[in-house]
Design an enzyme around this catalytic site. Sequence first.
Site, PDB file in Angstrom:
ATOM      1  N   ASP A   1      14.915  -1.289   0.583  1.00 61.48           N
ATOM      2  CA  ASP A   1      15.695  -1.360   1.374  1.00 61.48           C
ATOM      3  C   ASP A   1      16.650  -2.629   1.211  1.00 61.48           C
ATOM      4  OD1 ASP A   1      16.638  -1.451   3.961  1.00 61.48           O
ATOM      5  OD2 ASP A   1      14.777  -2.269   4.936  1.00 61.48           O
TER       6      ASP A   1
ATOM      7  N   ASP B   1       4.565   2.995   6.431  1.00 61.22           N
ATOM      8  CA  ASP B   1       3.855   2.814   7.608  1.00 61.22           C
ATOM      9  C   ASP B   1       4.726   2.284   8.950  1.00 61.22           C
ATOM     10  OD1 ASP B   1       3.973   0.172   6.373  1.00 61.22           O
ATOM     11  OD2 ASP B   1       2.619  -0.428   7.963  1.00 61.22           O
TER      12      ASP B   1
ATOM     13  N   GLU C   1       7.473   2.089  -6.277  1.00 60.10           N
ATOM     14  CA  GLU C   1       7.599   1.704  -4.871  1.00 60.10           C
ATOM     15  C   GLU C   1       7.809   2.760  -4.184  1.00 60.10           C
ATOM     16  OE1 GLU C   1       7.645  -0.662  -2.833  1.00 60.10           O
ATOM     17  OE2 GLU C   1       8.890  -2.471  -3.274  1.00 60.10           O
ATOM     18  N   ASP C   2       7.653   2.544  -2.964  1.00 60.05           N
ATOM     19  CA  ASP C   2       7.815   3.659  -1.841  1.00 60.05           C
ATOM     20  C   ASP C   2       9.202   3.572  -1.471  1.00 60.05           C
ATOM     21  OD1 ASP C   2       7.836   1.174  -0.388  1.00 60.05           O
ATOM     22  OD2 ASP C   2       6.447   1.721   1.074  1.00 60.05           O
TER      23      ASP C   2
ATOM     24  N   PHE D   1      14.630   3.907   9.939  1.00 60.64           N
ATOM     25  CA  PHE D   1      13.407   3.317   9.746  1.00 60.64           C
ATOM     26  C   PHE D   1      12.444   4.618   9.435  1.00 60.64           C
ATOM     27  CE2 PHE D   1       8.985   2.013  10.843  1.00 60.64           C
ATOM     28  CZ  PHE D   1       8.893   0.970   9.995  1.00 60.64           C
TER      29      PHE D   1
ATOM     30  N   ARG E   1       0.591   6.370   7.204  1.00 63.20           N
ATOM     31  CA  ARG E   1       0.820   6.386   5.967  1.00 63.20           C
ATOM     32  C   ARG E   1       0.512   7.886   5.205  1.00 63.20           C
ATOM     33  NH1 ARG E   1       1.872   1.263   3.878  1.00 63.20           N
ATOM     34  NH2 ARG E   1       0.922  -0.338   4.982  1.00 63.20           N
TER      35      ARG E   1
ATOM     36  N   LYS F   1       0.752  -1.223   0.078  1.00 59.66           N
ATOM     37  CA  LYS F   1      -0.132   0.082  -0.180  1.00 59.66           C
ATOM     38  C   LYS F   1       1.040   1.217  -0.077  1.00 59.66           C
ATOM     39  CE  LYS F   1      -3.517  -2.065   2.919  1.00 59.66           C
ATOM     40  NZ  LYS F   1      -2.876  -3.597   3.238  1.00 59.66           N
ATOM     41  N   GLY F   2       2.280   1.132   0.121  1.00 57.66           N
ATOM     42  CA  GLY F   2       2.947   2.152   0.567  1.00 57.66           C
ATOM     43  C   GLY F   2       3.172   3.275  -0.532  1.00 57.66           C
TER      44      GLY F   2
ATOM     45  N   LYS G   1      17.425   3.146   0.085  1.00 65.90           N
ATOM     46  CA  LYS G   1      18.197   3.155   1.081  1.00 65.90           C
ATOM     47  C   LYS G   1      19.327   2.153   0.926  1.00 65.90           C
ATOM     48  CE  LYS G   1      15.542   1.615   4.930  1.00 65.90           C
ATOM     49  NZ  LYS G   1      14.770   1.577   6.239  1.00 65.90           N
TER      50      LYS G   1
HETATM   51  P1  5GP Z   1      12.986  -4.533   0.787  1.00 67.68           P
HETATM   52  O1  5GP Z   1      12.201  -5.574   0.320  1.00 67.68           O
HETATM   53  O2  5GP Z   1      13.825  -3.582  -0.129  1.00 67.68           O
HETATM   54  O3  5GP Z   1      13.620  -4.670   1.938  1.00 67.68           O
HETATM   55  O4  5GP Z   1      11.796  -3.750   1.342  1.00 67.68           O
HETATM   56  C1  5GP Z   1      10.764  -3.177   0.710  1.00 67.68           C
HETATM   57  C2  5GP Z   1       9.396  -2.782   1.536  1.00 67.68           C
HETATM   58  O5  5GP Z   1       9.726  -3.157   2.804  1.00 67.68           O
HETATM   59  C3  5GP Z   1       9.053  -1.709   1.178  1.00 67.68           C
HETATM   60  O6  5GP Z   1       7.980  -1.404   0.121  1.00 67.68           O
HETATM   61  C4  5GP Z   1       8.200  -1.065   2.510  1.00 67.68           C
HETATM   62  O7  5GP Z   1       7.092  -1.466   2.572  1.00 67.68           O
HETATM   63  C5  5GP Z   1       9.177  -1.901   3.451  1.00 67.68           C
HETATM   64  N1  5GP Z   1      10.215  -0.813   4.321  1.00 67.68           N
HETATM   65  C6  5GP Z   1      11.611  -1.014   3.845  1.00 67.68           C
HETATM   66  N2  5GP Z   1      11.965   0.004   4.648  1.00 67.68           N
HETATM   67  C7  5GP Z   1      11.182   0.703   5.315  1.00 67.68           C
HETATM   68  C8  5GP Z   1      11.340   1.793   6.264  1.00 67.68           C
HETATM   69  O8  5GP Z   1      12.322   2.485   6.375  1.00 67.68           O
HETATM   70  N3  5GP Z   1      10.131   2.130   6.600  1.00 67.68           N
HETATM   71  C9  5GP Z   1       8.938   1.581   6.357  1.00 67.68           C
HETATM   72  N4  5GP Z   1       7.662   2.226   6.965  1.00 67.68           N
HETATM   73  N5  5GP Z   1       8.936   0.523   5.634  1.00 67.68           N
HETATM   74  C10 5GP Z   1      10.000   0.034   5.055  1.00 67.68           C
END
Ligand code: 5GP
Length: 182
Positions: free
Chosen positions: A104, A162, A100-101, A155, A168, A44-45, A132
């Site tokens: 990470d 969220d 994408e939001d 974070f 959000r 939903k991000g 990140k």
């Molecule tokens: P990844 O798979 O790259 O680790 O992370 C992707 C998803 O993890 C993002 O779409 C998001 O939903 C969540 N996410 C990663 N880092 C953060 C953060 O710093 N804050 C929040 N709220 N969600 C994160």
Amino acid sequence: MIPDIKRVETLISAEDVQVRCAELGAQISADYEGRDVTFVGILKGSIPFLSDLMRHVTAPLQIDFLECSSYSGGMQSSGAVRLVKDLSHSIEGKDVVIVEDIVDTGHTLRYLLENFLARGPRSVRICALLDKPEGRVDGEEFTIDYVGFTIPNKFVVGFGLDLGGYFRNLPYVGVYSPPESD
Ligand code: 5GP
């Protein structure tokens, strides 16, 4: 429990987020001029980002959504990506931009790229509001074609991101500091 807004410190102001949405929209418009582009928002991000970004796109645009989950509501990625809701339409032969939001660890994008490429799109690019890079694990390397902001390994919440489903709706991006006992 509802997290405390007082623990959120602004990292990127609402004004700066909006300026960047306009810049990215202009860049995408130039890159896809005269082409048919499909934005796939990752729920939903990506909702506020996709919504504000798309209003700056002048190329012919369609949107679709997909939901997957790697965080189970907390502050740590679980690593395993799960498809929660699939696309409504085929992306075969389409020029797709994944919206994408945040990127990470890279697990979600790795999963999405493999999943999408198997569906025979014409092209797939990635647009992320936040990157990140220090969060990457397992040697995940990506070209993120359109990045809003590169941020430190903290974070963050707001503008779609969220904590336990909350925050959000904040129009800015902020760093959340948990209480000592968390
Ligand atoms: P990844 O798979 O790259 O680790 O992370 C992707 C998803 O993890 C993002 O779409 C998001 O939903 C969540 N996410 C990663 N880092 C953060 C953060 O710093 N804050 C929040 N709220 N969600 C994160």
